[in-house]
Design a protein around this motif. Structure first.
Motif, PDB file in Angstrom:
ATOM      1  N   GLY A 174       0.835  -1.194   0.000  1.00 57.79           N
ATOM      2  CA  GLY A 174       0.000   0.000   0.000  1.00 57.79           C
ATOM      3  C   GLY A 174       0.868   1.241   0.000  1.00 57.79           C
ATOM      4  O   GLY A 174       1.986   1.246   0.528  1.00 57.79           O
ATOM      5  N   GLY A 175       0.375   2.314  -0.628  1.00 58.79           N
ATOM      6  CA  GLY A 175       1.128   3.561  -0.656  1.00 58.79           C
ATOM      7  C   GLY A 175       2.098   3.679  -1.803  1.00 58.79           C
ATOM      8  O   GLY A 175       2.915   4.612  -1.822  1.00 58.79           O
ATOM      9  N   ASN A 176       2.057   2.749  -2.782  1.00 61.74           N
ATOM     10  CA  ASN A 176       2.922   2.884  -3.952  1.00 61.74           C
ATOM     11  C   ASN A 176       2.464   4.080  -4.771  1.00 61.74           C
ATOM     12  O   ASN A 176       1.281   4.227  -5.090  1.00 61.74           O
ATOM     13  CB  ASN A 176       2.863   1.611  -4.799  1.00 61.74           C
ATOM     14  N   LEU A 177       3.405   4.940  -5.143  1.00 60.03           N
ATOM     15  CA  LEU A 177       3.086   6.133  -5.918  1.00 60.03           C
ATOM     16  C   LEU A 177       3.162   5.908  -7.417  1.00 60.03           C
ATOM     17  O   LEU A 177       2.463   6.579  -8.184  1.00 60.03           O
ATOM     18  CB  LEU A 177       4.039   7.275  -5.534  1.00 60.03           C
ATOM     19  N   HIS A 178       3.997   4.994  -7.859  1.00 62.51           N
ATOM     20  CA  HIS A 178       4.260   4.841  -9.289  1.00 62.51           C
ATOM     21  C   HIS A 178       2.990   4.461 -10.051  1.00 62.51           C
ATOM     22  O   HIS A 178       2.414   3.390  -9.842  1.00 62.51           O
ATOM     23  CB  HIS A 178       5.333   3.791  -9.517  1.00 62.51           C
ATOM     24  N   GLY A 179       2.531   5.343 -10.910  1.00 58.22           N
ATOM     25  CA  GLY A 179       1.354   5.094 -11.719  1.00 58.22           C
ATOM     26  C   GLY A 179       0.051   5.092 -10.941  1.00 58.22           C
ATOM     27  O   GLY A 179      -0.974   4.653 -11.458  1.00 58.22           O
ATOM     28  N   GLN A 180       0.084   5.583  -9.702  1.00 56.23           N
ATOM     29  CA  GLN A 180      -1.107   5.537  -8.846  1.00 56.23           C
ATOM     30  C   GLN A 180      -1.410   6.909  -8.252  1.00 56.23           C
ATOM     31  O   GLN A 180      -0.556   7.800  -8.232  1.00 56.23           O
ATOM     32  CB  GLN A 180      -0.912   4.506  -7.741  1.00 56.23           C
ATOM     33  N   VAL A 181      -2.628   7.037  -7.759  1.00 58.79           N
ATOM     34  CA  VAL A 181      -3.096   8.285  -7.150  1.00 58.79           C
ATOM     35  C   VAL A 181      -3.579   7.976  -5.736  1.00 58.79           C
ATOM     36  O   VAL A 181      -4.316   7.010  -5.524  1.00 58.79           O
ATOM     37  CB  VAL A 181      -4.241   8.918  -7.967  1.00 58.79           C
ATOM     38  N   HIS A 182      -3.148   8.788  -4.777  1.00 61.36           N
ATOM     39  CA  HIS A 182      -3.583   8.650  -3.394  1.00 61.36           C
ATOM     40  C   HIS A 182      -4.095   9.989  -2.878  1.00 61.36           C
ATOM     41  O   HIS A 182      -3.822  11.040  -3.467  1.00 61.36           O
ATOM     42  CB  HIS A 182      -2.438   8.171  -2.507  1.00 61.36           C
ATOM     43  N   GLU A 183      -4.798   9.927  -1.780  1.00 61.60           N
ATOM     44  CA  GLU A 183      -5.369  11.125  -1.167  1.00 61.60           C
ATOM     45  C   GLU A 183      -4.543  11.511   0.050  1.00 61.60           C
ATOM     46  O   GLU A 183      -4.508  10.789   1.043  1.00 61.60           O
ATOM     47  CB  GLU A 183      -6.814  10.849  -0.766  1.00 61.60           C
ATOM     48  N   LEU A 184      -3.845  12.655  -0.039  1.00 61.26           N
ATOM     49  CA  LEU A 184      -3.133  13.160   1.136  1.00 61.26           C
ATOM     50  C   LEU A 184      -4.117  13.760   2.136  1.00 61.26           C
ATOM     51  O   LEU A 184      -3.991  13.566   3.342  1.00 61.26           O
ATOM     52  CB  LEU A 184      -2.116  14.229   0.725  1.00 61.26           C
ATOM     53  N   THR A 185      -5.068  14.516   1.631  1.00 58.71           N
ATOM     54  CA  THR A 185      -6.177  15.059   2.403  1.00 58.71           C
ATOM     55  C   THR A 185      -7.397  15.012   1.485  1.00 58.71           C
ATOM     56  O   THR A 185      -7.267  14.721   0.286  1.00 58.71           O
ATOM     57  CB  THR A 185      -5.930  16.522   2.838  1.00 58.71           C
ATOM     58  N   PRO A 186      -8.578  15.307   1.975  1.00 62.55           N
ATOM     59  CA  PRO A 186      -9.743  15.320   1.085  1.00 62.55           C
ATOM     60  C   PRO A 186      -9.611  16.284  -0.086  1.00 62.55           C
ATOM     61  O   PRO A 186     -10.330  16.138  -1.080  1.00 62.55           O
ATOM     62  CB  PRO A 186     -10.880  15.738   2.023  1.00 62.55           C
ATOM     63  N   ASP A 187      -8.673  17.237  -0.003  1.00 65.84           N
ATOM     64  CA  ASP A 187      -8.505  18.225  -1.073  1.00 65.84           C
ATOM     65  C   ASP A 187      -7.204  18.080  -1.854  1.00 65.84           C
ATOM     66  O   ASP A 187      -6.981  18.827  -2.807  1.00 65.84           O
ATOM     67  CB  ASP A 187      -8.563  19.649  -0.498  1.00 65.84           C
ATOM     68  N   ILE A 188      -6.328  17.161  -1.452  1.00 66.72           N
ATOM     69  CA  ILE A 188      -4.998  17.065  -2.063  1.00 66.72           C
ATOM     70  C   ILE A 188      -4.738  15.649  -2.564  1.00 66.72           C
ATOM     71  O   ILE A 188      -4.763  14.691  -1.787  1.00 66.72           O
ATOM     72  CB  ILE A 188      -3.881  17.448  -1.083  1.00 66.72           C
ATOM     73  N   ALA A 189      -4.458  15.528  -3.858  1.00 64.02           N
ATOM     74  CA  ALA A 189      -4.061  14.251  -4.442  1.00 64.02           C
ATOM     75  C   ALA A 189      -2.550  14.210  -4.581  1.00 64.02           C
ATOM     76  O   ALA A 189      -1.903  15.228  -4.855  1.00 64.02           O
ATOM     77  CB  ALA A 189      -4.698  14.074  -5.814  1.00 64.02           C
ATOM     78  N   ILE A 190      -1.984  13.019  -4.385  1.00 64.44           N
ATOM     79  CA  ILE A 190      -0.571  12.797  -4.664  1.00 64.44           C
ATOM     80  C   ILE A 190      -0.479  11.638  -5.655  1.00 64.44           C
ATOM     81  O   ILE A 190      -1.183  10.635  -5.510  1.00 64.44           O
ATOM     82  CB  ILE A 190       0.234  12.514  -3.379  1.00 64.44           C
ATOM     83  N   PHE A 191       0.341  11.805  -6.684  1.00 68.30           N
ATOM     84  CA  PHE A 191       0.495  10.761  -7.691  1.00 68.30           C
ATOM     85  C   PHE A 191       1.947  10.733  -8.137  1.00 68.30           C
ATOM     86  O   PHE A 191       2.679  11.707  -7.941  1.00 68.30           O
ATOM     87  CB  PHE A 191      -0.457  10.979  -8.874  1.00 68.30           C
ATOM     88  N   GLY A 192       2.362   9.596  -8.701  1.00 59.94           N
ATOM     89  CA  GLY A 192       3.786   9.463  -8.948  1.00 59.94           C
ATOM     90  C   GLY A 192       4.144   8.750 -10.231  1.00 59.94           C
ATOM     91  O   GLY A 192       3.314   8.078 -10.855  1.00 59.94           O
ATOM     92  N   VAL A 193       5.419   8.917 -10.583  1.00 58.72           N
ATOM     93  CA  VAL A 193       6.009   8.170 -11.688  1.00 58.72           C
ATOM     94  C   VAL A 193       7.455   7.871 -11.300  1.00 58.72           C
ATOM     95  O   VAL A 193       8.249   8.773 -11.043  1.00 58.72           O
ATOM     96  CB  VAL A 193       5.897   8.937 -13.021  1.00 58.72           C
ATOM     97  N   GLY A 194       7.761   6.570 -11.183  1.00 56.13           N
ATOM     98  CA  GLY A 194       9.076   6.158 -10.723  1.00 56.13           C
ATOM     99  C   GLY A 194       9.986   5.767 -11.868  1.00 56.13           C
ATOM    100  O   GLY A 194       9.656   5.919 -13.048  1.00 56.13           O
ATOM    101  N   GLY A 195      11.158   5.235 -11.502  1.00 56.50           N
ATOM    102  CA  GLY A 195      12.146   4.886 -12.516  1.00 56.50           C
ATOM    103  C   GLY A 195      12.749   6.126 -13.147  1.00 56.50           C
ATOM    104  O   GLY A 195      12.606   7.240 -12.648  1.00 56.50           O
ATOM    105  N   SER A 196      13.445   5.925 -14.267  1.00 63.42           N
ATOM    106  CA  SER A 196      14.015   7.077 -14.976  1.00 63.42           C
ATOM    107  C   SER A 196      14.025   6.785 -16.464  1.00 63.42           C
ATOM    108  O   SER A 196      13.840   5.640 -16.898  1.00 63.42           O
ATOM    109  CB  SER A 196      15.448   7.379 -14.498  1.00 63.42           C
ATOM    110  N   SER A 197      14.255   7.820 -17.228  1.00 64.92           N
ATOM    111  CA  SER A 197      14.524   7.615 -18.647  1.00 64.92           C
ATOM    112  C   SER A 197      15.900   6.960 -18.775  1.00 64.92           C
ATOM    113  O   SER A 197      16.627   6.782 -17.799  1.00 64.92           O
ATOM    114  CB  SER A 197      14.452   8.947 -19.401  1.00 64.92           C
TER     115      SER A 197
END
Length: 229
Positions: free
Chosen positions: A85-108
């Motif tokens: 749980g809490g993986n950011l890569h390619g996913q969206v999570h809720e930091l607060t009801p008004d704030i989304a956090i999303f991520g992309v891992g790895g590198s070019s």
């Protein structure tokens, strides 16, 4: 999920840990933190066992963890983070009801052939897919291990910019409020692309970290460096 009644939040963001989480415990704001954000590179070409050691060390100070792979982590770590749980890569999570956090891992792609490198087209696809959900929130934070190209956060000696064109193009168009990145240790810096604040704290072993705050719904990111770094 955080209480809707709470107004002020603090998250601590670090990256490029590379199997050396010891300095994390020296961050003075730890007792105030609502969560920890890891931009990538938990290990040095390590798998799940190495990543678990790092995550366990950080969870002792704060149990709320959001993390993703960097280019130095083996792909198996991505699946393991999803299971935890809490993986950011390619996913969206809720930091607060008004704030989304999303991520992309790895590198070019790099000259070094590290375990988790991908074409720019993959970054574009991941970012655009996640943004369809993240954009529904009033505020959004992107965590990209790879910094956007042509910023203070992606430059290596010789004044060469090695960041991601896909991440830059996404930020130029989408304009999330904050982009937390890493990957380029020597490019500890804060910059801006349009309305987006871009912050690279550099490697944790070199003392860099970010304080991400939400005060009454207003997001801010502050670059900090530990003493004796």
């Amino acid at each position: 999920m955080p209480s809707a009644d709470k107004q002020d939040y603090l998250w601590i963001a670090v990256g490029d840990i590379h199997d050396e989480p010891e300095r994390f415990a020296q961050i003075p704001e730890l007792d105030e933190a609502d969560g920890i954000i890891i931009t990538g590179d938990l290990t040095v070409t390590g798998g799940v066992k190495q990543a678990e050691l790092v995550m366990d060390a950080l969870s002792r100070t704060c149990p709320v963890l959001f993390a993703q792979i960097g280019n130095m982590d083996r792909p198996e770590v991505d699946a393991w983070l999803t299971e935890k749980g809490g993986n950011l890569h390619g996913q969206v999570h809720e930091l607060t009801p008004d704030i989304a956090i999303f991520g992309v891992g790895g590198s070019s792609f790099t000259p070094f052939g590290t375990p988790s490198e991908f074409p720019e087209s993959s970054f574009s696809a991941w970012l655009n897919a996640s943004w369809q959900r993240a954009r529904l929130y009033p505020h959004a934070v992107l965590v990209s291990h790879n910094p956007p190209k042509d910023t203070a956060c992606d430059v290596i000696p010789g004044d060469v910019h090695v960041g991601s064109t896909a991440v830059r193009e996404f930020l130029e168009e989408a304009q999330p409020e904050i982009c937390l990145c890493g990957h380029i240790h020597e490019a500890r810096a804060i910059d801006r692309i349009g309305l987006t604040i871009v912050v690279n704290p550099g490697a944790l072993a070199q003392g860099g970290y970010v304080l991400l705050r939400s005060n009454g719904g207003r997001l801010s990111a502050e670059l900090r460096v530990l003493e004796n770094a």
